[in-house]
Design an enzyme around this catalytic site. Structure first.
Site, PDB file in Angstrom:
ATOM      1  N   GLU A 137       0.869  -1.172   0.000  1.00  0.00           N
ATOM      2  CA  GLU A 137       0.000   0.000   0.000  1.00  0.00           C
ATOM      3  C   GLU A 137       0.910   1.227   0.000  1.00  0.00           C
ATOM      4  O   GLU A 137       1.803   1.322   0.845  1.00  0.00           O
ATOM      5  CB  GLU A 137      -0.881   0.023   1.255  1.00  0.00           C
TER       6      GLU A 137
ATOM      7  N   ARG B 215       5.345 -12.729   9.770  1.00  0.00           N
ATOM      8  CA  ARG B 215       6.113 -11.557   9.395  1.00  0.00           C
ATOM      9  C   ARG B 215       7.402 -11.499  10.190  1.00  0.00           C
ATOM     10  O   ARG B 215       7.559 -12.150  11.219  1.00  0.00           O
ATOM     11  CB  ARG B 215       5.283 -10.299   9.591  1.00  0.00           C
TER      12      ARG B 215
ATOM     13  N   LYS C  98       4.259   0.735  10.188  1.00  0.00           N
ATOM     14  CA  LYS C  98       4.400   1.931   9.362  1.00  0.00           C
ATOM     15  C   LYS C  98       3.844   3.149  10.098  1.00  0.00           C
ATOM     16  O   LYS C  98       4.371   4.248   9.988  1.00  0.00           O
ATOM     17  CB  LYS C  98       3.644   1.748   8.034  1.00  0.00           C
TER      18      LYS C  98
END
Length: 672
Positions: A35, A262, A272
RNA sequence: UGGCCUAUGGUGUAAUUGGUAACACGUUUGUUUUUGGUGCAAAAGAGUCUAGGUUCGAGACCUAGUGGGCCAACCA
């Protein structure tokens, strides 16, 4: 060859299985779907490495698809940065795509779903919908608009699209099951009204599709075979499949979503949102601050694509939560730079060294090897003169025998130059050393323990050096529900110092990486100029002296250190030793078993009944442990311990076992 | 009073059900060295969370328990 013999991770196993079940290699296709709402970080590198790595392994295309369904947060700046980072890592995408490319198709499909009775327009507040949704432990209930007529749904959805509705007034929802155990299946949102400018589609759209509705259908449109994402999307898979069920034709490739854990790095954050906060609060200078775990930060810090790719390859792929030690990242960059970085001399914390028997005004240009790990690296000249800078740490007036740097009366080598002997020190009024005087000899063949780096004061160039430490002082600053991650910020994560470097560095170019000998790896920062050289410290060299002097400083004695290293055994409890001996008991040849048994009996004398008691519950299959326990028990009984019910039960179970040795030991006891 | 995922040395990953559970980092030791770096050699450290079950045989399969993670944004 070695590449092929390497073991496969679980995703590769899945692909291999699909291939043997008839999928054509030509149908393999992957995607990386960031994104564009922030910069890529080291965690993304894992996802990039997985999908692009699979592309390389199977020679299959990998699309770069920007998941840009939320115009409120997404920007072109991030698109550009992401592309640069992926390219820099050395990966090539097949097609550059955007979810927004599919807005029309998605819209058409949504209309189709409405017509099929599989989607409806809900006109409640988000709060009302949230209440009806229930909780993970409580089922949801149907809302009042759930059975709206198809015609009305169509009309309202059309109005939403045409911009005739206010933000928040209506949403389109899939009509699935409000009581589903998976919350995501309780009539998830497909579209919301957002009258925002989109970085690609401008003002064409007033409604924007949600992630779940967009992602799987985009994968399908691109004929992605394996859609790989991180673990938190596992619950989404059911919905992903539901949405695909509505549109996938039976004769086409149906994408498969699979999830991996992850990457987490100790002492750093990966969110983020939180990284953005560091940028916005000016804790760091920007997304590419060398302390940031972003790819651009690591790049500016001096990391190489090679090192990062090696790192990602080394951490592996699995499904359990993990925290990777930063030491592994550091290992990877050292390993790469050791082979490639030219060596130079730089003094970061200078103290003046005067060679009293070296003629004043004389200077020599001595030959220095650029990189002993690389035969093609060649040599350069470094200037030598009477007055040098050396590292303050490299001299001690009084030093113990394990300090083999410069002290008074002792000889050390100056790297690439002569051997010197400390003679005396000059101090200021406060007692600080201002100069060290020494004598030199040109006989360089002598064996001396220490070697120091240095620069000639007259020839040295001043440079700014930025030394970085970890941004956070906690191992997982993210993981404390009670505490904000900002509380763990390390106030000393950046130290700016003035260093003196050898003159060969005068023309060092931005981005070039060097090893400052005995110190670490440094690269030329992008802010550097001919007038003012600037270096970033990428990572220090391994430093076993720092480790040792630290342990001495903390009062740890040499002997303590050794005994700690020796098997960690001296202080162990007798019962623990017995259990360890027991574990191996059944694997031993008979002769050794006797020896071990004697050992157990010896240690058993130091065991109390309370220590032994818990071991009566040992699993039946751990025969060795039970035998050891039985042997120990016998010793205790012989020492006068009374039998009780627990003991009798334990012995009885031993008598019933199929293992002969265990039965024998049990019999020995039941005879007592 | 839920669902899903997960559990192998300190860390991360391996192990067609069958030899003494492998590899990397880290740790320790020795050695080489004009970097206390690098290289080389070696060592310590795990019976695979617990308890049952299936099997001739389980780290792997099944059940239960325990620990950890995820799931209630008009985010992705």
């Amino acid at each position: 060859m070695s590449e092929e013999s390497k073991s496969l991770n679980f995703i590769e196993h899945i692909i291999e299985e699909d291939l043997t079940n008839g999928m054509s290699k030509d149908d393999l296709r992957f995607r990386f779907p960031p994104e564009p709402n922030g910069y890529l970080h080291i965690g993304h590198t894992k996802a990039i490495g997985i999908s692009f790595g699979l592309g390389e392994r199977y020679n299959a295309p990998v699309n770069l698809r920007f998941d840009d369904t939320n115009p409120a947060k997404e920007e072109q700046e991030y698109v550009d940065a992401i592309k640069e980072d992926i390219s820099w890592l050395g990966y090539t995408w097949s097609k550059e795509l955007y979810s927004s490319d599919y807005f029309q198709q998605l819209y058409d499909w949504a209309v189709y779903l409405i017509k099929e009775g599989k989607a409806y327009v809900d006109s409640q507040s988000s709060q009302a919908m949230a209440e009806q949704k229930g909780t993970p432990t409580q089922p949801g209930v149907d809302g009042p608009y759930r059975n709206r007529s198809i015609a009305e749904n169509l009309e309202l959805f059309q109005k939403m699209k045409n911009g005739e509705c206010e933000e928040g007034s209506h949403v389109l929802r899939a009509r699935i099951d409000m009581k589903h155990t998976n919350m995501l299946m309780r009539d998830p949102l497909m579209y919301r009204v957002l009258k925002k400018h989109h970085h690609r589609t401008g003002n064409d759209w007033c409604i924007y599709p949600m992630y779940d509705w967009t992602h799987g259908e985009s994968d399908y449109l691109e004929r992605i075979s394996h859609s790989l994402c991180s673990l938190e999307f596992k619950p989404h898979r059911e919905l992903y499949d539901w949405f695909l069920d509505q549109v996938v034709a039976s004769d086409t490739i149906r994408p498969k979503q699979r999830e991996f854990a992850r990457l987490n790095l100790s002492y750093t954050i990966m969110s983020k949102r939180k990284l953005l906060k560091l940028v916005e609060d000016n804790i760091v200078s920007g997304w590419d601050d060398p302390r940031m775990p972003t790819i651009s930060g690591l790049r500016r810090r001096g990391y190489t694509p090679n090192a990062i790719r090696k790192f990602v390859e080394t951490v592996g792929v699995a499904k359990r939560d993990n925290v990777i030690d930063v030491a592994l990242l550091e290992f990877c960059i050292r390993e790469d730079l050791n082979k490639t970085a030219p060596r130079v001399m730089a003094v970061l914390d200078p103290v003046k060294l005067v060679i009293t028997n070296y003629p004043e005004g004389k200077e020599e240009w001595l030959e220095a090897e650029n990189n002993q790990e690389d035969d093609s690296a060649g040599f350069r000249k470094v200037p030598f003169s009477r007055e040098l800078y050396i590292e303050r740490d490299d001299f001690k007036e009084q030093a113990s025998s394990n300090y083999f740097r410069l002290t008074l009366g002792k000889e050390v080598r100056l790297k690439n130059a002569y051997i010197i002997k400390g003679e005396r020190v000059v101090k200021d009024a406060a007692g600080n050393i201002t100069e060290i005087h020494c004598t030199y000899t040109e006989d360089t063949s002598k064996k001396v323990k220490g070697t120091l780096h240095w620069v000639s004061i007259k020839h040295a160039i001043k440079a700014e050096v930025r030394e970085y430490d970890r941004l956070f002082m906690d191992e997982s600053p993210d993981a404390h529900p009670e505490k904000d991650f900002m509380e763990f910020l390390n106030p000393e994560s950046l130290k700016i110092i003035t260093a003196y470097v050898e003159p060969s560095l005068k023309d060092a170019k931005i981005g070039e990486r060097y090893q400052f000998q005995r110190l670490g790896y440094f690269n030329v920062d992008k802010d550097s100029s001919a007038e003012k050289l600037m270096f970033n410290k990428t990572v220090g060299l391994r430093d076993s002296w720092a480790k040792e002097s630290q342990s001495v400083g903390s009062g740890e004695k040499q002997s303590e250190k050794q005994s700690k290293a020796q098997n960690n055994q001296p202080q162990r409890k007798a019962i623990d030793i017995i259990q360890q001996l027991g574990k191996k008991y059944t694997n031993l040849p008979e002769e050794k078993q006797l020896k071990t048994k004697a050992e157990i009996q010896e240690h058993a004398k130091n065991v109390s009944y309370d220590d032994l008691h818990p071991w009566f519950n040992t699993a039946a299959k751990k025969v060795g442990t039970r035998i050891a326990t039985m042997i120990t028990l016998r010793v205790l009984l012989e020492q006068g311990l009374d039998k009780n019910e627990d003991i009798n039960t334990f012995v009885a179970s031993g008598l019933e076992d199929t293992n002969e040795a265990l039965v024998t030991e049990s019999k020995n006891i039941s005879r007592l």
